[in-house]
Each structure stands twice: as C-alpha cells, then as structure tokens.
Motif scaffolding. Structure first.
Motif, PDB file in Angstrom:
ATOM      1  N   SER A  32       0.834  -1.199   0.000  1.00  0.00           N
ATOM      2  CA  SER A  32       0.000   0.000   0.000  1.00  0.00           C
ATOM      3  C   SER A  32       0.867   1.247   0.000  1.00  0.00           C
ATOM      4  N   SER A  33       0.219   2.367  -0.230  1.00  0.00           N
ATOM      5  CA  SER A  33       0.927   3.637  -0.267  1.00  0.00           C
ATOM      6  C   SER A  33       0.941   4.281   1.112  1.00  0.00           C
ATOM      7  N   ASP A  34       1.744   5.304   1.226  1.00  0.00           N
ATOM      8  CA  ASP A  34       1.831   6.044   2.478  1.00  0.00           C
ATOM      9  C   ASP A  34       0.664   7.028   2.544  1.00  0.00           C
ATOM     10  N   ALA A  35      -0.165   6.882   3.564  1.00  0.00           N
ATOM     11  CA  ALA A  35      -1.354   7.736   3.686  1.00  0.00           C
ATOM     12  C   ALA A  35      -0.989   9.201   3.851  1.00  0.00           C
ATOM     13  N   GLY A  36       0.249   9.487   4.237  1.00  0.00           N
ATOM     14  CA  GLY A  36       0.658  10.872   4.428  1.00  0.00           C
ATOM     15  C   GLY A  36       1.021  11.594   3.148  1.00  0.00           C
ATOM     16  N   GLU A  37       1.128  10.862   2.058  1.00  0.00           N
ATOM     17  CA  GLU A  37       1.484  11.480   0.786  1.00  0.00           C
ATOM     18  C   GLU A  37       0.312  12.293   0.236  1.00  0.00           C
ATOM     19  N   THR A  38       0.629  13.377  -0.441  1.00  0.00           N
ATOM     20  CA  THR A  38      -0.415  14.182  -1.080  1.00  0.00           C
ATOM     21  C   THR A  38      -1.119  13.389  -2.167  1.00  0.00           C
ATOM     22  N   ASP A  39      -0.332  12.725  -2.994  1.00  0.00           N
ATOM     23  CA  ASP A  39      -0.876  11.885  -4.052  1.00  0.00           C
ATOM     24  C   ASP A  39      -0.652  10.431  -3.669  1.00  0.00           C
ATOM     25  N   THR A  40      -1.715   9.674  -3.584  1.00  0.00           N
ATOM     26  CA  THR A  40      -1.604   8.288  -3.158  1.00  0.00           C
ATOM     27  C   THR A  40      -2.312   7.401  -4.163  1.00  0.00           C
ATOM     28  N   TRP A  41      -2.277   6.090  -3.971  1.00  0.00           N
ATOM     29  CA  TRP A  41      -2.850   5.195  -4.959  1.00  0.00           C
ATOM     30  C   TRP A  41      -4.342   5.095  -4.806  1.00  0.00           C
ATOM     31  N   GLU A  42      -4.962   4.639  -5.876  1.00  0.00           N
ATOM     32  CA  GLU A  42      -6.404   4.433  -5.865  1.00  0.00           C
ATOM     33  C   GLU A  42      -6.787   3.324  -4.885  1.00  0.00           C
ATOM     34  N   THR A  43      -6.047   2.183  -4.965  1.00  0.00           N
ATOM     35  CA  THR A  43      -6.307   1.035  -4.087  1.00  0.00           C
ATOM     36  C   THR A  43      -4.995   0.394  -3.706  1.00  0.00           C
ATOM     37  N   SER A  44      -4.989  -0.309  -2.564  1.00  0.00           N
ATOM     38  CA  SER A  44      -3.839  -1.121  -2.197  1.00  0.00           C
ATOM     39  C   SER A  44      -3.863  -2.395  -3.037  1.00  0.00           C
ATOM     40  N   LEU A  45      -2.716  -3.048  -3.152  1.00  0.00           N
ATOM     41  CA  LEU A  45      -2.601  -4.276  -3.939  1.00  0.00           C
ATOM     42  C   LEU A  45      -2.354  -5.452  -3.013  1.00  0.00           C
ATOM     43  N   THR A  46      -3.126  -6.520  -3.184  1.00  0.00           N
ATOM     44  CA  THR A  46      -2.965  -7.705  -2.351  1.00  0.00           C
ATOM     45  C   THR A  46      -2.534  -8.879  -3.226  1.00  0.00           C
ATOM     46  N   PHE A  47      -1.501  -9.588  -2.774  1.00  0.00           N
ATOM     47  CA  PHE A  47      -0.950 -10.721  -3.515  1.00  0.00           C
ATOM     48  C   PHE A  47      -1.017 -11.976  -2.659  1.00  0.00           C
ATOM     49  N   THR A  79      -1.686  -3.412 -11.662  1.00  0.00           N
ATOM     50  CA  THR A  79      -1.376  -2.002 -11.889  1.00  0.00           C
ATOM     51  C   THR A  79      -2.137  -1.143 -10.889  1.00  0.00           C
ATOM     52  N   ALA A  80      -1.418  -0.279 -10.196  1.00  0.00           N
ATOM     53  CA  ALA A  80      -2.043   0.645  -9.244  1.00  0.00           C
ATOM     54  C   ALA A  80      -1.912   2.058  -9.795  1.00  0.00           C
TER      55      ALA A  80
END
Length: 852
Positions: A536-551, A563-564
């Motif tokens: 997953s991305s860092d929630a503190g970032e201004t721009d973050t991903w649409e969804t986390s990726l689970t493998f 693709t995220a």
C-alpha cells in the motif's frame, strides 16, 4: 458372443493378412485415447497391483575378488527413471528417453468380452498404431465402442520398436513382448507399457487414459575420480540380454539363456530387469599405469528393477567423500537483478541419513567464481539426502531432520517438494525484508532451497537445482491524471477541477514493503508464499494510490502483474490558478497551461484559447471578471451581418465605432450580441453571423473548413464545443476583442515598428507586414488545441486578394459592420466599410468568443 469376419477399409494389421475380429453390435460412440503420464515403473501402473517401491538412494558396495592385494570396490546408486540424473544421462547419448512430452505414438491391443467373462485373444484390435497430432490421440482406423461388451486395452511404445516381438493375434491370455536388447547402446530403445482394463461405452466421454511405465532398467558404469589409471574394458558375465515381458505383469526367462555383454563406459544402457544368479559377475580390466589388473565383482543376489536408474562406480574407496558439482541459480523473472552466483556467495548444507538423523548441519559452502567448496570434508553416501539453502546464515535454516520427514521424501523423486518439506519450519519462520528497494535488500529476501541429486557423471557429485522458497509479486504504478480543484486568482468563485498528471512512484506505506524497482514505476517484491500480502501507499502522501494491492503467491512462482493508478488524496482545499494568455479552456470549464495540457477525452477536451486576462467594465460588473477566450474552430461561411431589407441593414443596433482608438477599446461583444438577439426579428435567416455565434456548440451549427471557394460545413454540428456552464456562452466578438486575439496571441501587431494606416474612406485601419506571421502564430495555437472531440480547422486563406475574414458585433455606421481580416498581401485590417447586408463572396464567417 457372436464373431464375424470383418474387414475395415484402409486398416493395416501387422503380422497377419486376415484375422477374426468381432465388430458386431457396435454403438455410435467413438473410442478416443489420451496419455496422462509416463512414470518410473510399469509395476506401479496396473489396477489392483500393489505399487513397487523404487529403491531411491539404495546402495550396494561389492568388493573385487582380486586386485593384487589392493581392495577395489563397485559402488552402486539407484535413482528413479526420469529423475534429473536419468534425463541428464540419456540426453548425452544418441537417443531420447520416452517421456510424457515426447511420446508421439504407441501400439495397442484390445480384447473384447461379455460382462462377467474375460477375453482370451486380442479379438478387437491387434497392434493398432495410435498417434498424437497436436493434443489429440487417434488410432489409424476409427473404432466404436461395443453396445454392451467390455474391452481391455494393452499398450506399448515405441511402436514396432527394434527388438520387440508381440505374441500372435491367436495367442490366448495377456499379451507378451518377447524382447531382445540391442547390443549397440545408441540403438537401444526405452520400452514403456500401459494397461487399461474393464472399459466400456460409458468411457466414451472421458476416453481411454493410459499411464505408461518404464519396463527396462537404465544402467551406467563410471570410473571413480580416485582411480589414477584407466579402465580398459568391462564385461557383464552371464546376464540375460533377452526375455519375455507380460504387459502389466513381470519378466520371465523361460527358454532364454544368459550371455556376456561388454557395455561402454559412461553410457546409459537400457537393460532387462532381472535378479542375478551365483554365476553372474562384472569383470573389469583396469590398468593403474604400471600393471593391468582383472577385477571380478560378484552380482549374485543383486536385482535390477524396472523403472530404476542404477549407476555403478569403480573405486578404490569403500566410502567416498562428497563432491559438489554445481548449484544452479534460479532466474524467475526477466528483470531479475542477478543471474548467477558470484564470487564469495555462501550457502548452507544439511546431510540427513536414511534414518532421518542430521549427519551434518549448516555446513558453509563458498563459491569462488568457478566452483563450490565445503568448509569441512564430508562422507558421501547414496543413502543420504543432501539439502542446500541460500543465502547462508550462521544460525542456519530450521528443518525437519526427523524420520517422518525422511520417509516423506523417500516417497517422491528428487524435486523441490522434498526441500520444501525438509526446510518447512525455516521457510515458515523466514521473513522477507520490508525494505527491498535496494538490490542487496531484494536479494537478501530471496530464500532459495534445493534437494541434491547425484550426477551420473561420476556417481558421487551432487547437483542442486535451486528454487525460490518465497513468492514473487510484480506490479507497476501507472500514470493517471490527478484531479485537483482550482480557483481563478481573479475570481475565487470560478472553480474548476484540473489535472496535474502526477504519479506516486515511491510513496509506499511507512513500515510496509518498500519494493525493488527494475524500471520507472515497475516493481518486484518477495512475499511469504501462500499468504495474503498487501502493498500500500503512504497515507501521508499528497498523491496516493487508488487502491492497495494484495498478492497471494505460491513459492517459486510469479504473480500476475497488477497495476495501481495514482489518485488525489482529498484534502478539502483548493489551489489558486493564475490565468495566462495562451491557456486552453476545456469543455468541462477547466483551464490548462499550454505547457501541461492533460490528455483530451470526451469529457474533457480543449475548446478555446484565452486571449485576454482582463474584461471590459461592463463584463466585469456582470460577473465575468477573468478574461476572454476564442473558439478553436470557425462556423459558417459567406455570411452577412444581417439580411438585406430588414431594418438593421440601414439602422444601427449598437453604438457606432468611428476611430482606431475606439475600435481597439471596444470589448463589449457580449453586450452588443445580446442587443442583436433581443431584436424582434432575430433569426438565423435575418442575422446569420450573430445566430451562428450564439448557437455554436450545438448540433444545429456545424464547423467550417476550407477556403472561400470550397467552404464546407461539417456534419454532426459543433456539439463538442458546447460552452461550459460557468462561462457567458458563445457570442459574436467585438472588433476590439478580435484585435486582442491578433495582438496577444499573434505577432507584429502594435510592436514599436508597426504603423497603423487609416484607409481613404476613414473606416478601415490596417498595419502592414504583419498578416502572415500573425496568422501563422494563431494557426499553431489552434492546432495544438485540436483533438478528435474538438478538431481545429485553422484560419483558411482564400486564393484572391482577401483571405481570412470574421464578422464582429461592432458597427461603423448604420449600414456598415466591422470585420477583421488577415490579408494575403501582408496587412492586418480592422475594417468597418463592409455593408452589413451585402453577400460577399469572400469568406466572411464567425469564430465565436466567450467571457468568464
């Protein structure tokens, strides 16, 4: 059971010209075939028969009867046929072992009988060839299932192989292969057989499945590396080189006699399974460099089993020391940062005896760039199992060094599964590093394991085909335009959603996985096998991903690529946008600088270009405070300002503009157009220029392209140019607004060297030497804003003196309206001498304007 003599067209029957076959009472269901597998032993492939345990790791050491007082030994090692050693040995010969992959045909005998009885002869098929084409197996002649009877099938391969003689079609009982081994190793065959009994038409949908097993024993003789001399010859004494094999049964040697055979050294031989008698032996002629010795090894009581690979090693040692032949680096991904072990790499070795006891624990193996060496010498025994892991740690890798685990590995061949079972506790405890962003961190998280197999080259060297004990996840961060709310610096009430196109290529959750990047935005990361792992991305970032990726990835496999895309984190705030001349207005009301235009889509595409960042006092008071924009395309051609004969043709609608200064200052095209619209006789016919301008962006008004002599109005209207809701809507621009278009977006207008000239009628002002460069600059701006949703048709030139003309809302007098044109003689005109009602043949059209 009724039998009839029946001949099938095109069917070839081996050995006989005419047989009694039973083809009566057949159904309409075809008999089809398939091959499931080619396994180690024929003894494991017959229903109702207990599987024969292959003696994997079995060792028998025989001491020579004579060697001038120096003991010499014959060491043996057994592996299943189709083990890595077997395939390696066969591949070095001139023939190929039969495997599931390369089996392309087989011979088939079929026995038909009534349920409750048994067949006595192959009365349905005899030596019929079944061949593979693609993934389909089919017999030479198509057969149908009997309506009620059952059929037993007996198969062998290779079809009509050298040395294979089938029992006759008239022979009763299970078919027998009378087999003679070819004396030339290169011509020997790998005989495999299969049995499928009790089948009937209920098997029509699934087909007849065969699992073939090897009917012969693979034998190889090698010289130990401890012997400094040469082996001049070897001879097998009193062994069977021919025998009878009952398909699905066993070998017998009734009527056969033993012979001597001189096999070649270092050659895999296909021999007949047998148990040797007291007179069977191996004679080895050995020259130590000074003297020739004849060594006699008794084979009494030794058994060769079908489906086994047995390697014999002539050695001066009763017990050998372990050799490490090779540890193969596994490459699982095309962009893996390492492709081979490097000088100084270290691995850990475990040795387990037949009882499951760990004999050697975590022995360090070191690679010098060419070969591996162990930290201490170890005894080699074919009955031991050897396990390796990488990378080495002083604490070792926890394992199941118990009898239970040993028995589990004995039940299988040398595969990755054995190492997985042995190292199961260590694999469970191993944790990939959270920071795999560096090559070192990524490789440290790549736990590799293998169970060794004995190389047939010398019978004591161990080879390890390493596999990854972790799963490899792959993903990429795709580029996506990130929506951001903006407000104009000149009007905080004018808000729009724009896009910045940023991608969060490195914003990974603090404390989570930091993956390895092998290309921009593309990542690999090792994860625990068969365990759901989220990146997953860092929630503190201004721009973050649409969804986390689970493998959830199995060991030694690669996940499907995910693709995220990046998206905007909602912050509840807006960003100020400072408007610039040359910015593009989009169909959704957003703006973009020409240097960072987002990709055009049906929902968001450019429709106009900003030519002024100030507005008239009238427009400002009406709430349009920020600027003006002109459409990227034209509408109409050869239009009049108004129709002849109506009142406006000879009476002013708007105030007259009679000086150059007043023309440049007239920015109230919106107000002037509204006055025209409010006239009682306003219509498309009466006021075409104002009508085309105010109805631009609808399906009624099309786009115009071409020159004055070939202007065409594109079908489908101009709906792609609909004015955004937070603007004034399209209107017919004033002369001063078109002047600003030329001045602010073009070139050579009102620069220090430009001189305006007043025409002789005092209603036309022009500047010379500006037209072509000015128009070219505008063309480039309009072209950049074009897209499939809003194409730009530029500013067409005509072939005569006049070129691009556009009507304005301004009037010079009661009968004359203003137009702007770029003349092909090089002059740019603010022209007020055109009669409003005259149908000029030159290209007078409109290019609408809006305010915001």
């Amino acid at each position: 059971m009724k039998k009839i003599l029946y001949f099938l067209a095109g069917m070839t029957l081996a050995s006989c010209s005419e047989y009694e076959y039973d083809y009566s009472n057949l159904s309409d269901k075809n008999i089809t075939f398939k091959v499931d597998d080619v396994t180690a032993s024929v003894y494991n492939n017959v229903a109702g028969r207990a599987a024969v345990e292959l003696r994997e790791g079995w060792q028998h050491v025989v001491k020579a009867e004579a060697c001038d007082g120096n003991p010499m030994y014959l060491q043996s090692y057994v592996q299943p046929t189709e083990s890595q050693a077997y395939v390696e040995g066969i591949a070095k010969g001139s023939r190929a072992a039969i495997t599931t992959a390369n089996l392309t045909s087989f011979g088939l005998l079929a026995y038909r009988y009534e349920s409750g009885n048994s067949a006595t002869t192959p009365n349905f098929m005899y030596n019929e060839q079944v061949s593979k084409s693609g993934n389909v197996w089919s017999s030479t002649q198509q057969y149908n299932w009997p309506e009620t009877d059952k059929v037993d099938f007996y198969a062998y391969a290779p079809y009509n192989g050298t040395g294979v003689t089938l029992s006759s079609q008239s022979a009763t009982g299970t078919p027998v292969i009378d087999f003679t081994m070819n004396s030339s190793a290169a011509s020997q065959i790998d005989l495999v057989t299969a049995v499928a009994t009790g089948k009937d038409k209920s098997n029509a949908s699934s087909g007849v499945s065969f699992t073939f097993g090897h009917a012969l024993t693979t034998v190889k003789f090698v010289k130990g590396d401890d012997l400094l001399g040469t082996i001049e010859s070897i001879t097998l004494k009193n062994v069977y080189l021919s025998g009878k094999y009952t398909i699905g049964g066993s070998w017998n040697f009734t009527g056969k006699s033993t012979s001597d055979y001189e096999p070649a050294m270092n050659t895999s031989l296909m021999m007949i399974p047998q148990t040797f008698g007291s007179n069977a032996s191996l004679e080895v002629v050995y020259n130590d460099g000074l003297t020739t010795h004849t060594l006699i090894y008794s084979l009494n009581g030794i058994t060769w089993q079908a489906g086994e690979t047995i390697t014999y090693r002539v050695s001066s040692e009763e017990v050998s020391m372990l050799h490490l032949q090779n540890i193969t680096f596994p490459i699982i991904h095309a962009n893996f940062p390492k492709t081979a072990y490097a000088n100084g790499d270290e691995a850990g070795l475990y040795v387990v005896d037949a009882g499951g006891t760990v004999k050697n624990s975590n022995v360090k193996l070191t690679y010098n760039g060419t070969a591996w060496s162990a930290a201490s010498a170890m005894v080699f025994s074919p009955e031991y199992d050897y396990y390796v892991y990488y990378p080495y740690t002083s604490a070792g890798l926890a394992n199941n060094g118990t009898a239970g685990a040993k028995m589990m590995s004995r039940a299988t061949t040398h595969t990755a599964g054995d190492a997985t079972s042995f190292f199961e506790p260590g694999i469970a405890a191993f944790a990939p590093q959270s920071n795999q962003s560096t090559v070192a961190g990524f490789l440290a998280s790549d736990l590799q394991i293998a169970k060794g197999y004995v190389s047939v080259s010398d019978n004591i060297s161990m080879q390890f085909e390493m596999v990854h004990a972790m799963g490899l996840a792959q993903f990429e961060l795709g580029t996506k335009n990130i929506d951001q709310e903006y407000y104009l610096s000149t009007d905080a009430n004018y808000r729009f959603v724009g896009s910045g196109g940023a991608t969060a290529t490195s914003s990974f959750a603090t404390g989570g996985y930091q993956p390895y990047s092998y290309a921009t935005g593309k990542y690999l990361v090792w994860v625990k096998p068969n365990t759901a792992t989220t990146i997953s991305s860092d929630a503190g970032e201004t721009d973050t991903w649409e969804t986390s990726l689970t493998f959830n990835v199995a060991a030694n496999t690669i996940s499907d690529k995910q693709t995220a895309y990046s998206a905007r984190t909602t912050s509840g705030s807006s960003t100020q946008y400072t408007l610039q001349v040359g910015d593009y207005l989009y169909s959704d009301g957003s703006f973009a600088h020409s240097s960072s235009m987002p990709t055009a889509t049906a929902a968001r595409h450019p429709i106009a270009v900003v030519f002024s960042t100030t507005t008239s006092s009238t427009d400002n008071a009406a709430g349009y405070k920020s600027g003006y924009a002109i459409a990227l395309a034209s509408a109409g051609a050869q239009l009049t300002w108004c129709k002849a004969g109506i009142g406006a043709a000879s009476a002013s609608v708007n105030s007259a503009v009679t000086t150059l200064a007043a023309a440049k200052a007239d920015l109230d095209g919106r107000t002037e157009t509204n006055r025209i619209k409010t006239l009682s006789d306003f219509s498309k016919e009466n006021y075409p220029s104002a009508y085309y301008a105010t109805h631009f962006g609808t399906s009624e008004i099309g786009l115009t392209s071409g020159t004055e002599s070939s202007s065409t109005e594109a079908s489908g209207g101009s709906a792609g140019y609909a004015a955004p809701a937070n603007t004034s809507g399209w209107y017919l621009g004033s002369i001063g607004q078109y002047y600003l278009v030329a001045k602010n977006l073009g070139s050579n207008i009102d620069n220090p060297s430009s001189t305006w000239t007043e025409g002789s009628s005092h209603n036309n002002w022009y500047v010379s030497g500006a037209s072509q460069a000015n128009k070219n600059a505008l063309e480039a701006i309009f072209a950049k804003g074009s897209s499939s949703w809003a194409p730009s048709f530029g500013m067409p030139w005509s072939s005569n003196q006049y070129s691009t003309w556009y009507w304005t809302s301004s009037e010079f007098s009661a009968s004359n309206g203003f137009n702007v044109y770029w003349n092909n003689n090089g002059s740019f005109h603010l022209d007020g001498h055109s009669a409003k009602s005259y149908p000029y043949t030159n290209n007078r059209g409109v290019r609408p304007v809006l305010a915001f």
